[in-house]
Design a protein around this motif. Structure first.
Motif: not given
Length: 141
Positions: A86-99, A130-135
């Motif tokens: 994969v290539r990482f294209s954006a982060p996964v933001v994980v807020p404290d409330e709700g994740g 959040v992932l590109t070229r994911a194969k």
């Protein structure tokens, strides 16, 4: 374990139904312990924001692992994946409330020899890819 997907039962264009994975900060702390990656951007909100991030973010490799889990769950065999990237294209933001919620789907892109298929993956969080070229190359039953 689910039944193994058979090579004869899929064609190019076959879609793999999306799965949703909930991510919370406890998942990130557990992953940090397993991986040895204790970078505070993955668990300390004040640090993440101080370096310009919107909040704590999931480890890229954790996100990649969830997409890999999607493939192995679908194939019905944890050893079915013979190549994965994969290539990482954006982060996964994980807020404290709700994740955060990660949604992964796939499509058979190509059938190869030796019961192998190429699965193109799509992974999205907060309406962003959040992932590109994911194969994944997967050997089916």
């Amino acid at each position: 374990m689910t039944a193994q997907v058979k090579y004869a039962d899929v064609e190019v264009g076959t879609e793999i139904p999306a799965q949703t994975y909930q991510i919370d900060r406890a998942n990130l702390v557990m992953y940090a312990g397993a991986s040895g990656d204790f970078n505070p951007i993955h668990w300390r909100e004040s640090f993440a924001k101080a370096v310009g991030l919107p909040d704590v973010i999931a480890h890229g490799m954790y996100t990649m692992a969830q997409a890999g889990r999607f493939v192995t769950d679908w194939a019905g065999d944890p050893g079915a994946v013979v190549d994965y990237g994969v290539r990482f294209s954006a982060p996964v933001v994980v807020p404290d409330e709700g994740g955060a919620t990660l949604q992964v789907s796939g499509k058979i892109e190509e059938k190869l020899d030796d019961n192998k298929v190429v699965v193109a993956l799509t992974a999205r969080a907060a309406d962003q890819k959040v992932l590109t070229r994911a194969k994944a190359v997967v050997r089916l039953a």
